[in-house]
Design a protein around this motif. Structure first.
Motif, mmCIF file in Angstrom:
data_model
loop_
_atom_site.group_PDB
_atom_site.id
_atom_site.type_symbol
_atom_site.label_atom_id
_atom_site.label_comp_id
_atom_site.label_asym_id
_atom_site.label_seq_id
_atom_site.Cartn_x
_atom_site.Cartn_y
_atom_site.Cartn_z
ATOM 1 N N LEU A 197 0.844 -1.186 0.000
ATOM 2 C CA LEU A 197 0.000 0.000 0.000
ATOM 3 C C LEU A 197 0.884 1.241 0.000
ATOM 4 O O LEU A 197 1.879 1.309 0.726
ATOM 5 C CB LEU A 197 -0.919 -0.011 1.224
ATOM 6 C CG LEU A 197 -1.945 -1.143 1.248
ATOM 7 C CD1 LEU A 197 -2.694 -1.159 2.576
ATOM 8 C CD2 LEU A 197 -2.926 -1.016 0.087
ATOM 9 N N GLU A 198 0.506 2.215 -0.784
ATOM 10 C CA GLU A 198 1.296 3.433 -0.921
ATOM 11 C C GLU A 198 0.833 4.469 0.094
ATOM 12 O O GLU A 198 -0.372 4.663 0.310
ATOM 13 C CB GLU A 198 1.152 3.992 -2.340
ATOM 14 C CG GLU A 198 2.033 5.191 -2.618
ATOM 15 C CD GLU A 198 1.931 5.682 -4.051
ATOM 16 O OE1 GLU A 198 2.502 6.750 -4.346
ATOM 17 O OE2 GLU A 198 1.274 5.002 -4.872
ATOM 18 N N ILE A 199 1.793 5.123 0.722
ATOM 19 C CA ILE A 199 1.507 6.154 1.723
ATOM 20 C C ILE A 199 2.180 7.445 1.280
ATOM 21 O O ILE A 199 3.355 7.451 0.898
ATOM 22 C CB ILE A 199 2.023 5.739 3.108
ATOM 23 C CG1 ILE A 199 1.371 4.417 3.546
ATOM 24 C CG2 ILE A 199 1.748 6.834 4.141
ATOM 25 C CD1 ILE A 199 1.967 3.816 4.796
ATOM 26 N N ARG A 200 1.407 8.539 1.339
ATOM 27 C CA ARG A 200 1.943 9.815 0.880
ATOM 28 C C ARG A 200 1.282 10.956 1.646
ATOM 29 O O ARG A 200 0.051 10.994 1.787
ATOM 30 C CB ARG A 200 1.688 9.983 -0.615
ATOM 31 C CG ARG A 200 2.375 11.172 -1.255
ATOM 32 C CD ARG A 200 1.943 11.323 -2.705
ATOM 33 N NE ARG A 200 2.121 10.076 -3.465
ATOM 34 C CZ ARG A 200 1.416 9.776 -4.537
ATOM 35 N NH1 ARG A 200 0.473 10.607 -4.984
ATOM 36 N NH2 ARG A 200 1.640 8.646 -5.176
ATOM 37 N N ASP A 201 2.105 11.858 2.166
ATOM 38 C CA ASP A 201 1.612 13.078 2.826
ATOM 39 C C ASP A 201 0.604 12.768 3.931
ATOM 40 O O ASP A 201 -0.426 13.435 4.052
ATOM 41 C CB ASP A 201 0.983 14.020 1.795
ATOM 42 C CG ASP A 201 1.980 14.478 0.741
ATOM 43 O OD1 ASP A 201 3.175 14.607 1.081
ATOM 44 O OD2 ASP A 201 1.572 14.683 -0.413
ATOM 45 N N GLY A 202 0.899 11.756 4.734
ATOM 46 C CA GLY A 202 0.048 11.437 5.877
ATOM 47 C C GLY A 202 -1.164 10.604 5.553
ATOM 48 O O GLY A 202 -1.973 10.321 6.437
ATOM 49 N N HIS A 203 -1.309 10.193 4.302
ATOM 50 C CA HIS A 203 -2.478 9.434 3.865
ATOM 51 C C HIS A 203 -2.074 8.121 3.201
ATOM 52 O O HIS A 203 -1.048 8.043 2.521
ATOM 53 C CB HIS A 203 -3.304 10.248 2.862
ATOM 54 C CG HIS A 203 -4.038 11.392 3.475
ATOM 55 N ND1 HIS A 203 -3.381 12.517 3.955
ATOM 56 C CD2 HIS A 203 -5.361 11.597 3.693
ATOM 57 C CE1 HIS A 203 -4.281 13.367 4.421
ATOM 58 N NE2 HIS A 203 -5.480 12.832 4.277
ATOM 59 N N MET A 204 -2.898 7.096 3.391
ATOM 60 C CA MET A 204 -2.739 5.833 2.699
ATOM 61 C C MET A 204 -3.616 5.878 1.452
ATOM 62 O O MET A 204 -4.818 6.148 1.544
ATOM 63 C CB MET A 204 -3.143 4.672 3.615
ATOM 64 C CG MET A 204 -2.718 3.305 3.126
ATOM 65 S SD MET A 204 -3.100 2.019 4.372
ATOM 66 C CE MET A 204 -1.932 2.460 5.674
ATOM 67 N N LEU A 205 -3.010 5.625 0.309
ATOM 68 C CA LEU A 205 -3.723 5.726 -0.965
ATOM 69 C C LEU A 205 -4.479 4.430 -1.267
ATOM 70 O O LEU A 205 -3.922 3.340 -1.130
ATOM 71 C CB LEU A 205 -2.748 6.022 -2.102
ATOM 72 C CG LEU A 205 -2.310 7.481 -2.297
ATOM 73 C CD1 LEU A 205 -1.660 8.057 -1.062
ATOM 74 C CD2 LEU A 205 -1.360 7.582 -3.497
ATOM 75 N N VAL A 206 -5.732 4.575 -1.673
ATOM 76 C CA VAL A 206 -6.529 3.408 -2.034
ATOM 77 C C VAL A 206 -6.015 2.863 -3.363
ATOM 78 O O VAL A 206 -5.939 3.606 -4.347
ATOM 79 C CB VAL A 206 -8.019 3.765 -2.150
ATOM 80 C CG1 VAL A 206 -8.834 2.516 -2.492
ATOM 81 C CG2 VAL A 206 -8.525 4.392 -0.856
ATOM 82 N N PRO A 207 -5.639 1.592 -3.437
ATOM 83 C CA PRO A 207 -5.127 1.054 -4.702
ATOM 84 C C PRO A 207 -6.208 1.023 -5.771
ATOM 85 O O PRO A 207 -7.402 0.909 -5.468
ATOM 86 C CB PRO A 207 -4.675 -0.360 -4.324
ATOM 87 C CG PRO A 207 -5.427 -0.698 -3.085
ATOM 88 C CD PRO A 207 -5.644 0.590 -2.359
ATOM 89 N N ASP A 208 -5.788 1.132 -7.025
ATOM 90 C CA ASP A 208 -6.750 1.119 -8.122
ATOM 91 C C ASP A 208 -6.927 -0.271 -8.717
ATOM 92 O O ASP A 208 -7.620 -0.453 -9.706
ATOM 93 C CB ASP A 208 -6.354 2.118 -9.212
ATOM 94 C CG ASP A 208 -4.947 1.864 -9.759
ATOM 95 O OD1 ASP A 208 -4.342 0.815 -9.423
ATOM 96 O OD2 ASP A 208 -4.452 2.710 -10.520
ATOM 97 N N ARG A 209 -6.316 -1.276 -8.087
ATOM 98 C CA ARG A 209 -6.478 -2.652 -8.548
ATOM 99 C C ARG A 209 -7.871 -3.171 -8.179
ATOM 100 O O ARG A 209 -8.439 -2.759 -7.161
ATOM 101 C CB ARG A 209 -5.405 -3.546 -7.922
ATOM 102 C CG ARG A 209 -3.973 -3.126 -8.258
ATOM 103 C CD ARG A 209 -2.942 -4.040 -7.590
ATOM 104 N NE ARG A 209 -2.964 -3.951 -6.138
ATOM 105 C CZ ARG A 209 -2.272 -3.062 -5.435
ATOM 106 N NH1 ARG A 209 -1.515 -2.159 -6.038
ATOM 107 N NH2 ARG A 209 -2.324 -3.058 -4.108
#
Length: 379
Positions: free
Chosen positions: A342-354
């Motif tokens: 899972l990708e994390i950026r700027d304090g947020h976990m990004l919802v995967p597009d898979r």
């Protein structure tokens, strides 16, 4: 216009897996002599395939005990799904609950059902070629996250600070630390040191793991007000609804609980009465995504904060489909079981597009597998 063509479940594989942790961890239940240190996570994986070639992956978990029991009960339930339409998730959940009626609607029974229920939701989203969050109706493409794995009680203050720095460098926003030791002074020293190092702007939470009584919780809660915590988690016994309600009414700091509840009925006891500020239920523990959503919808009507417990791999999608303020708990513990990150950026976990949960099992899981069984026929 294309019409719906009924599908049917033809094959299910169950796996009992024991995933080792890099380091054993301890919370207040351990320091108070109620549990042993945690060195591994027991996982129950369910893989489902259908006559039309669709597949889904789900899992549940247990800590310290219960893994073999979950696997054994899942073996009893899985044959009941062969030949069923996988899209009838609510009906199938009820079917499994009634099949488990003699052992109750929570605990091991609910957690065995959870792995299967989650696999059905994953399959449905994959069939629609949508991430699960989109299938449910996403409000967010990313969710604020906080790290817990670095804040356990066996770690020194210096170790907690080091892990907090690593987490924030990875993009994690908040930090949660364990408290609830017999010597309250030690808890306060740790909280003060971490707050002083992080500064006032970094979200900080504490987790008591049910180790205070009502008097201690109120006294400690009042002292902790000065640290501007995001919340105090599980200050009291998980089933003390009245105690949590009284505490929430008397403190400015938000109060949260829910991870130890094993049914929607138990969690709704908190939501419907407004007994906590933060609802922290756990899909694998309470029977899967189906009952989790019932609680989330009720909490949404009250405008509550939602911060699901553990298993970010599942809860990220469910949090993204929640309208109001929500958090995801960052644990790296289960990452070795999957090929994806899972990708994390700027304090947020990004919802995967898979599609679906966006997960596939890593080949190393075979080395941690204690038992597996296949039911039905593939293809």
């Amino acid at each position: 216009m294309k019409t719906y063509s009924p599908d049917r479940i033809t094959w299910i594989r169950l796996r009992s897996v024991e995933l080792p942790l890099a380091q054993a961890v301890s919370d207040a239940k351990v320091t108070n002599g109620r549990q042993a240190a945690l060195a591994s996570v027991s996982l129950l994986f369910a893989e489902i395939e259908t006559a039309q070639g669709y597949a889904g992956l789900g899992f549940s978990y247990s800590l310290r005990t219960g893994g073999p029991a979950q696997y054994a009960h899942a073996q009893e339930l899985a044959p009941l799904l062969i030949g069923e339409d996988p899209n009838d998730i609510a009906r199938l959940w009820n079917k499994l609950v009634w099949a488990s009626a003699s052992v109750g609607r929570g605990g091991v029974a609910a957690q065995a059902i959870a792995a299967i229920d989650t696999a059905l939701w994953d399959l449905k989203a994959r069939r629609a070629a949508l991430p699960l969050s989109k299938l449910l109706g996403a409000h967010h493409s990313s969710v604020r996250c906080y790290n817990t794995s670095g804040g356990y009680l066996q770690a020194s203050i210096e170790e907690i600070i080091d892990k907090a720095v690593q987490s924030r460098e990875r993009g994690v926003s908040g930090v949660k630390m364990k408290v609830g030791q017999p010597e309250r002074r030690l808890d306060l020293q740790r909280v003060e040191a971490i707050r002083k190092y992080l500064g006032d702007e970094v979200p900080l939470m504490v987790d008591v793991n049910q180790q205070w009584d009502r008097v201690t919780a109120l006294r400690m809660g009042r002292v902790l007000e000065q640290y501007q915590l995001e919340w105090i988690e599980e200050p009291l016994d998980a089933h003390d609804v009245a105690g949590h309600a009284a505490l929430a009414a008397q403190l400015d700091t938000p109060i949260g609980t829910g991870e130890m509840l094993t049914s929607a009925t138990e969690a709704l006891g908190y939501v419907d009465t407004g007994a906590v500020d933060v609802i922290m239920h756990d899909a694998p523990r309470m029977g899967g995504i189906t009952p989790f959503l019932k609680v989330a919808h009720a909490a949404e009507q009250r405008g509550m904060i939602m911060a699901p417990h553990f298993v970010m791999e599942i809860h990220l999608h469910l949090a993204a489909a929640y309208e109001h303020q929500t958090w995801v708990e960052h644990f790296e513990w289960l990452e070795p079981a999957f090929n994806e990150r899972l990708e994390i950026r700027d304090g947020h976990m990004l919802v995967p597009d898979r599609p679906g949960l966006g997960l596939s099992l890593h080949e190393r899981v075979a080395g941690w597998t204690l038992a597996k069984i296949e039911i039905g026929k593939r293809g």
